[in-house]
Design an enzyme around this catalytic site. Structure first.
Site, PDB file in Angstrom:
ATOM      1  N   ALA A 323       0.818  -1.207   0.000  1.00 25.58           N
ATOM      2  CA  ALA A 323       0.000   0.000   0.000  1.00 25.58           C
ATOM      3  C   ALA A 323       0.855   1.261   0.000  1.00 25.58           C
ATOM      4  O   ALA A 323       0.565   2.218  -0.726  1.00 25.58           O
ATOM      5  CB  ALA A 323      -0.913  -0.015   1.221  1.00 25.58           C
ATOM      6  N   HIS A 447      16.270   5.515  26.582  1.00 24.08           N
ATOM      7  CA  HIS A 447      16.372   4.279  27.367  1.00 24.08           C
ATOM      8  C   HIS A 447      15.218   4.230  28.366  1.00 24.08           C
ATOM      9  O   HIS A 447      14.919   5.247  28.981  1.00 24.08           O
ATOM     10  CB  HIS A 447      17.708   4.261  28.119  1.00 24.08           C
ATOM     11  CG  HIS A 447      17.845   3.079  29.015  1.00 24.08           C
ATOM     12  ND1 HIS A 447      18.084   1.815  28.528  1.00 24.08           N
ATOM     13  CD2 HIS A 447      17.749   2.963  30.360  1.00 24.08           C
ATOM     14  CE1 HIS A 447      18.145   0.971  29.545  1.00 24.08           C
ATOM     15  NE2 HIS A 447      17.938   1.632  30.669  1.00 24.08           N
TER      16      HIS A 447
HETATM   17  P1  FAD Z   1      -6.157  -1.542  -4.710  1.00 24.35           P
HETATM   18  O1  FAD Z   1      -6.072  -1.265  -3.267  1.00 24.35           O
HETATM   19  O2  FAD Z   1      -6.364  -2.938  -5.135  1.00 24.35           O
HETATM   20  O3  FAD Z   1      -7.348  -0.631  -5.257  1.00 24.35           O
HETATM   21  C1  FAD Z   1      -7.785  -0.683  -6.565  1.00 24.35           C
HETATM   22  C2  FAD Z   1      -9.163  -0.047  -6.637  1.00 24.35           C
HETATM   23  O4  FAD Z   1      -9.520   0.098  -8.009  1.00 24.35           O
HETATM   24  C3  FAD Z   1     -10.276  -0.891  -6.011  1.00 24.35           C
HETATM   25  O5  FAD Z   1     -11.041  -0.084  -5.172  1.00 24.35           O
HETATM   26  C4  FAD Z   1     -11.092  -1.380  -7.204  1.00 24.35           C
HETATM   27  O6  FAD Z   1     -12.465  -1.523  -6.921  1.00 24.35           O
HETATM   28  C5  FAD Z   1     -10.865  -0.247  -8.181  1.00 24.35           C
HETATM   29  N1  FAD Z   1     -11.034  -0.609  -9.593  1.00 24.35           N
HETATM   30  C6  FAD Z   1     -10.453  -1.621 -10.266  1.00 24.35           C
HETATM   31  N2  FAD Z   1     -10.786  -1.582 -11.570  1.00 24.35           N
HETATM   32  C7  FAD Z   1     -11.611  -0.517 -11.721  1.00 24.35           C
HETATM   33  C8  FAD Z   1     -12.288   0.064 -12.816  1.00 24.35           C
HETATM   34  N3  FAD Z   1     -12.153  -0.418 -14.066  1.00 24.35           N
HETATM   35  N4  FAD Z   1     -13.068   1.149 -12.596  1.00 24.35           N
HETATM   36  C9  FAD Z   1     -13.221   1.684 -11.353  1.00 24.35           C
HETATM   37  N5  FAD Z   1     -12.580   1.179 -10.281  1.00 24.35           N
HETATM   38  C10 FAD Z   1     -11.783   0.109 -10.461  1.00 24.35           C
HETATM   39  N6  FAD Z   1      -0.029  -3.893   1.915  1.00 24.35           N
HETATM   40  C11 FAD Z   1       0.678  -3.232   2.851  1.00 24.35           C
HETATM   41  O7  FAD Z   1       1.463  -2.352   2.507  1.00 24.35           O
HETATM   42  N7  FAD Z   1       0.530  -3.519   4.191  1.00 24.35           N
HETATM   43  C12 FAD Z   1      -0.312  -4.468   4.612  1.00 24.35           C
HETATM   44  O8  FAD Z   1      -0.426  -4.686   5.822  1.00 24.35           O
HETATM   45  C13 FAD Z   1      -1.070  -5.186   3.649  1.00 24.35           C
HETATM   46  N8  FAD Z   1      -1.933  -6.148   4.040  1.00 24.35           N
HETATM   47  C14 FAD Z   1      -2.664  -6.809   3.104  1.00 24.35           C
HETATM   48  C15 FAD Z   1      -3.517  -7.814   3.532  1.00 24.35           C
HETATM   49  C16 FAD Z   1      -4.275  -8.519   2.610  1.00 24.35           C
HETATM   50  C17 FAD Z   1      -5.209  -9.586   3.098  1.00 24.35           C
HETATM   51  C18 FAD Z   1      -4.179  -8.184   1.225  1.00 24.35           C
HETATM   52  C19 FAD Z   1      -5.017  -8.899   0.224  1.00 24.35           C
HETATM   53  C20 FAD Z   1      -3.317  -7.195   0.795  1.00 24.35           C
HETATM   54  C21 FAD Z   1      -2.547  -6.502   1.729  1.00 24.35           C
HETATM   55  N9  FAD Z   1      -1.641  -5.513   1.351  1.00 24.35           N
HETATM   56  C22 FAD Z   1      -0.902  -4.853   2.289  1.00 24.35           C
HETATM   57  C23 FAD Z   1      -1.461  -5.137  -0.055  1.00 24.35           C
HETATM   58  C24 FAD Z   1      -2.234  -3.848  -0.354  1.00 24.35           C
HETATM   59  O9  FAD Z   1      -3.595  -4.057  -0.054  1.00 24.35           O
HETATM   60  C25 FAD Z   1      -2.076  -3.446  -1.805  1.00 24.35           C
HETATM   61  O10 FAD Z   1      -0.696  -3.352  -2.114  1.00 24.35           O
HETATM   62  C26 FAD Z   1      -2.712  -2.097  -2.071  1.00 24.35           C
HETATM   63  O11 FAD Z   1      -4.090  -2.123  -1.758  1.00 24.35           O
HETATM   64  C27 FAD Z   1      -2.549  -1.682  -3.529  1.00 24.35           C
HETATM   65  O12 FAD Z   1      -3.139  -0.445  -3.733  1.00 24.35           O
HETATM   66  P2  FAD Z   1      -3.697  -0.007  -5.162  1.00 24.35           P
HETATM   67  O13 FAD Z   1      -4.219   1.373  -4.969  1.00 24.35           O
HETATM   68  O14 FAD Z   1      -2.683  -0.226  -6.192  1.00 24.35           O
HETATM   69  O15 FAD Z   1      -4.885  -1.011  -5.502  1.00 24.35           O
END
Ligand code: FAD
Ligand code: NAI
Length: 468
Positions: A323, A447
């Site tokens: 994230a 500390h």
């Molecule tokens: P995403 O968070 O996947 O968001 C993408 C968004 O785009 C979604 O809301 C989706 O609905 C939307 N979307 C997709 N296609 C379309 C479209 N065509 N039109 C409109 N909307 C669309 N990472 C960490 O750094 N720390 C953690 O502790 C961590 N824990 C995790 C635990 C789990 C169980 C999982 C599954 C993942 C975890 N991650 C963690 C990874 C993290 O969730 C992702 O790296 C992060 O969410 C990626 O962000 P993003 O914005 O690229 O995509």
């Protein structure tokens, strides 16, 4: 009305990008197909998993270490319904917070599925199938990732017995037994949740180590600590089938190096074998946007795709699926679009596994330095020799610092231990400024703190630790 920026997807990459763009004076809109903002991270990833990890850790501590601290609470009783409510409430607080931030920054929100219609044009398909066209100078693709499943294996997720990470956040009952396929971050975090609540957890992992890619010494120590918590490990085991059994489900695997197959059964099987970029319905092909051999949108150093005015960030492009990496890229793209020098330092991205104890890492591992032929010094310090750790009964683990032997510049920091995920950030700041182990060791640390172990490990890299 034409926008300066339209961001598709409001996960941590997309929503952060939109806020930064708006802060820089750009007319900004987002498109999101889910009912709430926050993407995988806020809805079904980082946030709900951490809520359950915290709650289950409290349950475990109440049952194990409270008595040793002189706090007699008897045998703690699990109220799973309430624990899940805590998780849901945490998610809701965060998604509501994002609604507020969209409004506060005057970001227009379009609900529906976004599609790139070409340079300067995106479509939003609503539930009724009608497509609304929006004009914009720049498009940012931030559509994230989805569960990958197991390559070559047809896994039929029902999210009750054969579950992905999403199902593992929702189990209505603690299973007696759980098989986790994949000893990566998700498997060990969510496996920990259910192990602490009483499930017998067996991890089946293809590689010879858990947390592949982490520093080998750290991974080994961490595996020992998980084994003490009751985890069982089947390493070097390639899963070839996951299917329902009479009671629960079964997993078939064979030695990765070849040999006879074996089958294990459990009440629940969690498949956590990675995630893949999500680009369905985005219209990449029609728009001529290039992807790599793993389906990730191709970008250059400025996060530009091959089409001018179209950028991509987060899980949908190459790099660690984290994230905070997505957020950094979101900020960088907004700055680039605004004409500033947006930049992400990929050498300094911390990685944290939120288990008990936590595992945190930044920069190079010892294996990577060896492979690159870099001469390095190692400084190590165990938490058993740290006063605060003893006071809190958190003596498991150690800090390991890798510094360039000639220049003393810190190249990697790896921590297994309570609070590792917070401690790693002093290493991040140090490394961002190109600091040395001597810089770190000569910085006064309060500390008694767990962080003194970081200072001592740094001393170990260029001189000698004091307290061991
Ligand atoms: P995403 O968070 O996947 O968001 C993408 C968004 O785009 C979604 O809301 C989706 O609905 C939307 N979307 C997709 N296609 C379309 C479209 N065509 N039109 C409109 N909307 C669309 N990472 C960490 O750094 N720390 C953690 O502790 C961590 N824990 C995790 C635990 C789990 C169980 C999982 C599954 C993942 C975890 N991650 C963690 C990874 C993290 O969730 C992702 O790296 C992060 O969410 C990626 O962000 P993003 O914005 O690229 O995509
Ligand atoms: P992962 O890539 O971390 O681990 C998957 C594991 O499955 C690997 O060790 C792999 O060797 C194993 N595997 C693959 N095929 C197999 C087979 N056939 N049989 C046995 N084992 C097999 O992926 P995971 O855990 O699903 O996480 C996905 C992403 O989510 C990660 O990239 C991670 O960055 C992110 N994430 C981050 C978290 C954090 O930062 N704390 C928490 C949870 C997820």
């Amino acid at each position: 009305m034409a926008y300066d920026v339209v961001v598709i997807g409001t996960g941590p990459g997309g929503y952060v990008c939109a806020i930064k763009a708006a802060q820089l004076g750009l007319k900004t809109a987002v498109i999101e197909k889910w009912a709430t903002h926050g993407g995988t991270c806020v809805n079904v990833g980082c946030i709900p998993s951490k809520a359950l990890l915290h709650a289950s850790e409290a349950f475990m501590e109440a049952g194990h270490s409270f008595a040793e601290l002189g706090v007699d609470v008897g045998t703690p009783k699990l109220n799973l319904k309430k624990m899940l409510e805590h998780k849901n409430r945490t998610v809701e607080q965060n998604t509501k917070g994002l609604d507020f931030l969209m409004k506060k920054n005057k970001i227009d929100v379009f609900r529906g599925t976004g599609k790139v219609l070409g340079q300067g044009k995106v479509g939003v398909a609503g539930e009724d199938g009608k497509v609304q066209e929006i004009e914009t100078k720049n498009i940012v693709i931030a559509t994230g990732s989805e569960v990958a499943g197991i390559p070559g294996v047809d896994v039929k997720f029902d999210e009750k017995v054969i579950i992905s990470s999403t199902g593992a956040l929702e189990l209505a009952k603690v299973p007696d037994s759980m098989i986790v396929v994949g000893g990566g971050v998700i498997g060990l975090e969510l496996g920990s949740v259910w192990a602490r609540l009483g499930a017998k957890v067996t991890v089946v992992e293809y590689l010879d180590t858990i947390l592949g890619g982490m520093d080998g010494e750290v991974a080994k120590q961490f595996q020992r600590l998980l084994a003490k918590q009751g985890f069982e490990f089947r390493l070097g085991a390639k899963v070839t089938d996951v299917s329902k059994a009479k009671k629960g489900a079964k997993v078939t695997f064979e030695p990765a190096k070849g040999g006879d197959a074996e089958t294990l059964e459990a009440d629940v099987v969690l498949v956590a074998t990675g995630r893949k970029p999500y680009t369905e319905g985005l219209g990449l092909q029609e728009a001529g946007i290039e992807v790599d051999d793993r389906g990730r949108v191709k970008t250059d150093h400025h996060l530009r795709t091959n089409i001018s005015g179209i950028y991509a960030i987060g899980d949908v492009i190459a790099g660690p699926m984290l994230a905070h990496k997505a957020e950094e890229e979101g900020v960088a793209v907004a700055e680039i679009i605004a004409g500033q020098a947006g930049h992400v330092n990929y050498n300094v991205i911390p990685s944290v596994v939120y288990t008990s104890p936590e595992v945190a890492s930044i920069g190079k591992t010892e294996e990577e330095l060896k492979k690159a032929g870099v001469e390095y010094a190692v400084g190590k310090f165990p938490f058993t020799a740290n006063g605060r750790a003893r006071a809190m009964l958190h003596t498991d683990g150690f800090v390991k610092i890798l510094a360039d032997r000639k220049t003393d510049r810190v190249l990697g920091v790896h921590i297994v231990g309570f609070g590792a995920g917070e401690m790693i950030h002093e290493a991040a700041v140090l490394m961002e400024f190109g600091g040395s182990s001597e810089d770190l060791a000569r910085t006064c640390h309060a500390h008694p703190t767990m962080s003194e172990a970081v200072k001592e490990a740094a001393l170990g890299a260029f001189a000698k630790p004091i307290h061991i």
